[in-house]
Design a protein around this motif. Sequence first.
Motif, PDB file in Angstrom:
ATOM      1  N   HIS A 286       0.731  -1.226  -0.227  1.00  0.00           N
ATOM      2  CA  HIS A 286      -0.131  -0.059  -0.081  1.00  0.00           C
ATOM      3  C   HIS A 286       0.823   1.375   0.032  1.00  0.00           C
ATOM      4  CE1 HIS A 286      -3.611  -2.408   0.373  1.00  0.00           C
ATOM      5  NE2 HIS A 286      -3.077  -3.132   1.404  1.00  0.00           N
ATOM      6  N   GLU A 287       2.013   1.099  -0.110  1.00  0.00           N
ATOM      7  CA  GLU A 287       2.993   2.549  -0.190  1.00  0.00           C
ATOM      8  C   GLU A 287       2.677   3.485  -1.134  1.00  0.00           C
ATOM      9  OE1 GLU A 287       7.774   3.203  -0.085  1.00  0.00           O
ATOM     10  OE2 GLU A 287       7.248   1.533  -0.916  1.00  0.00           O
ATOM     11  N   ASP A 288       2.570   4.385  -0.967  1.00  0.00           N
ATOM     12  CA  ASP A 288       2.272   5.675  -1.715  1.00  0.00           C
ATOM     13  C   ASP A 288       0.651   5.753  -2.049  1.00  0.00           C
ATOM     14  OD1 ASP A 288       4.724   6.900  -2.212  1.00  0.00           O
ATOM     15  OD2 ASP A 288       5.091   5.383  -3.679  1.00  0.00           O
ATOM     16  N   SER A 289      -0.181   4.874  -1.421  1.00  0.00           N
ATOM     17  CA  SER A 289      -1.709   5.204  -1.536  1.00  0.00           C
ATOM     18  C   SER A 289      -2.115   6.259  -0.560  1.00  0.00           C
ATOM     19  CB  SER A 289      -2.438   3.782  -0.692  1.00  0.00           C
ATOM     20  OG  SER A 289      -2.305   2.787  -1.559  1.00  0.00           O
ATOM     21  N   PRO A 290      -2.928   7.295  -1.175  1.00  0.00           N
ATOM     22  CA  PRO A 290      -3.504   8.241  -0.345  1.00  0.00           C
ATOM     23  C   PRO A 290      -4.314   7.895   0.686  1.00  0.00           C
ATOM     24  CG  PRO A 290      -4.509   8.022  -2.516  1.00  0.00           C
ATOM     25  CD  PRO A 290      -3.497   6.980  -2.645  1.00  0.00           C
ATOM     26  N   VAL A 291      -3.704   8.319   2.096  1.00  0.00           N
ATOM     27  CA  VAL A 291      -4.520   7.793   3.151  1.00  0.00           C
ATOM     28  C   VAL A 291      -4.865   9.432   3.963  1.00  0.00           C
ATOM     29  CG1 VAL A 291      -3.650   5.787   3.399  1.00  0.00           C
ATOM     30  CG2 VAL A 291      -2.444   7.397   4.565  1.00  0.00           C
ATOM     31  N   THR A 292      -5.956   8.975   4.737  1.00  0.00           N
ATOM     32  CA  THR A 292      -6.196   9.919   6.123  1.00  0.00           C
ATOM     33  C   THR A 292      -5.853   9.373   7.488  1.00  0.00           C
ATOM     34  OG1 THR A 292      -7.466  11.351   4.763  1.00  0.00           O
ATOM     35  CG2 THR A 292      -7.920  11.463   7.189  1.00  0.00           C
ATOM     36  N   VAL A 293      -5.173   9.950   8.333  1.00  0.00           N
ATOM     37  CA  VAL A 293      -5.016   9.294   9.641  1.00  0.00           C
ATOM     38  C   VAL A 293      -5.761  10.127  10.388  1.00  0.00           C
ATOM     39  CG1 VAL A 293      -3.245   8.746  11.283  1.00  0.00           C
ATOM     40  CG2 VAL A 293      -2.481   8.814   8.976  1.00  0.00           C
ATOM     41  N   ARG A 294      -6.668   9.353  11.151  1.00  0.00           N
ATOM     42  CA  ARG A 294      -7.673  10.064  12.224  1.00  0.00           C
ATOM     43  C   ARG A 294      -7.437   9.281  13.500  1.00  0.00           C
ATOM     44  NH1 ARG A 294     -12.163  13.010  11.992  1.00  0.00           N
ATOM     45  NH2 ARG A 294     -12.366  12.995   9.771  1.00  0.00           N
ATOM     46  N   VAL A 295      -7.410  10.085  14.582  1.00  0.00           N
ATOM     47  CA  VAL A 295      -7.292   9.426  15.913  1.00  0.00           C
ATOM     48  C   VAL A 295      -8.710  10.004  16.511  1.00  0.00           C
ATOM     49  CG1 VAL A 295      -6.220   9.574  18.017  1.00  0.00           C
ATOM     50  CG2 VAL A 295      -4.867  10.023  15.891  1.00  0.00           C
ATOM     51  N   LEU A 296      -9.493   8.581  17.270  1.00  0.00           N
ATOM     52  CA  LEU A 296     -10.418   8.682  17.898  1.00  0.00           C
ATOM     53  C   LEU A 296     -10.109   8.231  19.492  1.00  0.00           C
ATOM     54  CD1 LEU A 296     -12.655   6.596  15.529  1.00  0.00           C
ATOM     55  CD2 LEU A 296     -12.528   9.082  15.625  1.00  0.00           C
ATOM     56  N   SER A 297     -10.131   9.325  20.187  1.00  0.00           N
ATOM     57  CA  SER A 297      -9.797   9.239  21.658  1.00  0.00           C
ATOM     58  C   SER A 297     -10.804   9.406  22.390  1.00  0.00           C
ATOM     59  CB  SER A 297      -8.761  10.417  22.005  1.00  0.00           C
ATOM     60  OG  SER A 297      -8.348  10.607  23.515  1.00  0.00           O
ATOM     61  N   PRO A 298     -10.865   8.690  23.689  1.00  0.00           N
ATOM     62  CA  PRO A 298     -12.015   8.781  24.572  1.00  0.00           C
ATOM     63  C   PRO A 298     -11.954  10.275  25.331  1.00  0.00           C
ATOM     64  CG  PRO A 298     -11.009   6.396  24.961  1.00  0.00           C
ATOM     65  CD  PRO A 298     -10.200   7.603  23.907  1.00  0.00           C
ATOM     66  N   ARG A 299     -10.791  10.779  25.589  1.00  0.00           N
ATOM     67  CA  ARG A 299     -10.545  11.969  26.080  1.00  0.00           C
ATOM     68  C   ARG A 299     -10.817  13.239  25.164  1.00  0.00           C
ATOM     69  NH1 ARG A 299      -5.025  12.327  28.904  1.00  0.00           N
ATOM     70  NH2 ARG A 299      -6.050  14.582  29.569  1.00  0.00           N
ATOM     71  N   PHE A 300     -10.053  13.139  23.781  1.00  0.00           N
ATOM     72  CA  PHE A 300     -10.245  14.337  23.108  1.00  0.00           C
ATOM     73  C   PHE A 300     -11.020  14.176  21.867  1.00  0.00           C
ATOM     74  CE2 PHE A 300      -6.241  14.061  24.960  1.00  0.00           C
ATOM     75  CZ  PHE A 300      -6.148  15.051  25.763  1.00  0.00           C
ATOM     76  N   GLY A 301     -11.871  13.237  21.511  1.00  0.00           N
ATOM     77  CA  GLY A 301     -12.476  13.156  20.338  1.00  0.00           C
ATOM     78  C   GLY A 301     -11.973  12.608  19.367  1.00  0.00           C
ATOM     79  N   SER A 302     -12.631  12.888  18.155  1.00  0.00           N
ATOM     80  CA  SER A 302     -11.906  12.705  16.843  1.00  0.00           C
ATOM     81  C   SER A 302     -11.031  13.935  16.389  1.00  0.00           C
ATOM     82  CB  SER A 302     -13.197  12.546  15.622  1.00  0.00           C
ATOM     83  OG  SER A 302     -12.665  12.216  14.619  1.00  0.00           O
ATOM     84  N   GLN A 303      -9.900  13.637  16.001  1.00  0.00           N
ATOM     85  CA  GLN A 303      -8.799  14.505  15.348  1.00  0.00           C
ATOM     86  C   GLN A 303      -8.218  13.964  14.005  1.00  0.00           C
ATOM     87  OE1 GLN A 303      -6.092  15.857  18.193  1.00  0.00           O
ATOM     88  NE2 GLN A 303      -7.735  16.140  19.851  1.00  0.00           N
ATOM     89  N   VAL A 304      -8.022  14.693  12.914  1.00  0.00           N
ATOM     90  CA  VAL A 304      -7.339  14.358  11.723  1.00  0.00           C
ATOM     91  C   VAL A 304      -5.892  14.678  11.990  1.00  0.00           C
ATOM     92  CG1 VAL A 304      -7.357  14.766   9.096  1.00  0.00           C
ATOM     93  CG2 VAL A 304      -9.374  14.708  10.441  1.00  0.00           C
ATOM     94  N   GLU A 305      -5.060  13.809  11.880  1.00  0.00           N
ATOM     95  CA  GLU A 305      -3.605  13.887  11.902  1.00  0.00           C
ATOM     96  C   GLU A 305      -3.059  14.162  10.467  1.00  0.00           C
ATOM     97  OE1 GLU A 305      -1.375  13.653  14.777  1.00  0.00           O
ATOM     98  OE2 GLU A 305      -3.261  13.898  15.829  1.00  0.00           O
ATOM     99  N   ALA A 306      -3.448  13.780   9.593  1.00  0.00           N
ATOM    100  CA  ALA A 306      -3.062  13.843   8.115  1.00  0.00           C
ATOM    101  C   ALA A 306      -4.333  13.584   7.235  1.00  0.00           C
ATOM    102  CB  ALA A 306      -2.089  12.700   7.930  1.00  0.00           C
ATOM    103  N   CYS A 307      -4.186  14.328   6.247  1.00  0.00           N
ATOM    104  CA  CYS A 307      -5.363  14.202   5.207  1.00  0.00           C
ATOM    105  C   CYS A 307      -5.044  14.121   3.697  1.00  0.00           C
ATOM    106  CB  CYS A 307      -6.094  15.353   5.326  1.00  0.00           C
ATOM    107  SG  CYS A 307      -7.933  15.272   4.631  1.00  0.00           S
ATOM    108  N   ASP A 308      -5.203  13.205   3.086  1.00  0.00           N
ATOM    109  CA  ASP A 308      -4.867  12.933   1.633  1.00  0.00           C
ATOM    110  C   ASP A 308      -3.360  12.874   1.275  1.00  0.00           C
ATOM    111  OD1 ASP A 308      -5.652  12.171  -0.962  1.00  0.00           O
ATOM    112  OD2 ASP A 308      -5.927  14.512  -1.425  1.00  0.00           O
ATOM    113  N   LEU A 309      -2.394  12.208   2.190  1.00  0.00           N
ATOM    114  CA  LEU A 309      -1.229  12.290   1.998  1.00  0.00           C
ATOM    115  C   LEU A 309      -0.632  10.765   1.531  1.00  0.00           C
ATOM    116  CD1 LEU A 309       0.317  14.091   4.821  1.00  0.00           C
ATOM    117  CD2 LEU A 309       0.198  14.919   2.608  1.00  0.00           C
ATOM    118  N   PRO A 310       0.282  10.409   0.799  1.00  0.00           N
ATOM    119  CA  PRO A 310       0.797   9.297   0.569  1.00  0.00           C
ATOM    120  C   PRO A 310       1.239   8.458   1.780  1.00  0.00           C
ATOM    121  CG  PRO A 310       2.331  10.749  -0.069  1.00  0.00           C
ATOM    122  CD  PRO A 310       1.456  11.572   0.232  1.00  0.00           C
ATOM    123  N   LEU A 311       0.965   7.244   2.035  1.00  0.00           N
ATOM    124  CA  LEU A 311       1.424   6.177   2.801  1.00  0.00           C
ATOM    125  C   LEU A 311       2.917   6.128   2.537  1.00  0.00           C
ATOM    126  CD1 LEU A 311       0.764   4.463   5.460  1.00  0.00           C
ATOM    127  CD2 LEU A 311       0.424   2.713   4.018  1.00  0.00           C
TER     128      LEU A 311
END
Length: 113
Positions: free
Chosen positions: A13-38
Motif C-alpha cells: 500500500h506504499e504511496d496510497s493516499p490516506v487520511t490518519v484519524r485519531v478517535l480518543s476517549p478524552r479528546f474526541g476525533s482529530q485528523v492527523e493527516a489528510c490525503d497524503l501518501p502512505l
Amino acid sequence: EWLNFFRDFTHRHEDSPVTVRVLSPRFGSQVEACDLPLEGIVASPVTGEPISIHVGRTPQRHIEHEVRNPRQVWLEISDEGIVEALDIESEDGTKTLVLFHSETVDDVLRRAC
C-alpha cells in the motif's frame, strides 16, 4: 507477528493516499493527516512497543504518528477485497484509523478534512 504484517502491508500500500484519524476517549476525533501518501507503518518486534505510521513524501508534508501501547489491529476490507481502513487500538481505548481513499470513504473524508 505485527512486524511482518506491517512490512508486507506497507509494501502493498506504499504511496496510497490516506487520511490518519485519531478517535480518543478524552479528546474526541482529530485528523492527523489528510490525503497524503502512505510511506510506511513500522512495528517493533517487541510486544507493547509503539507502532509508527509515516505519511507524506516531502520534508514539508511528512507526518509521523506514533500509536503507544497497541492492543489490537483490524482491517476493514470491502466486498471487492479492497482495503478501506486499518484500525489500531491502544490499551486506553484510543483508535488510530488509517483510511484509504476509495469512492465511499472519499465522500466522507472530503467533508471531514
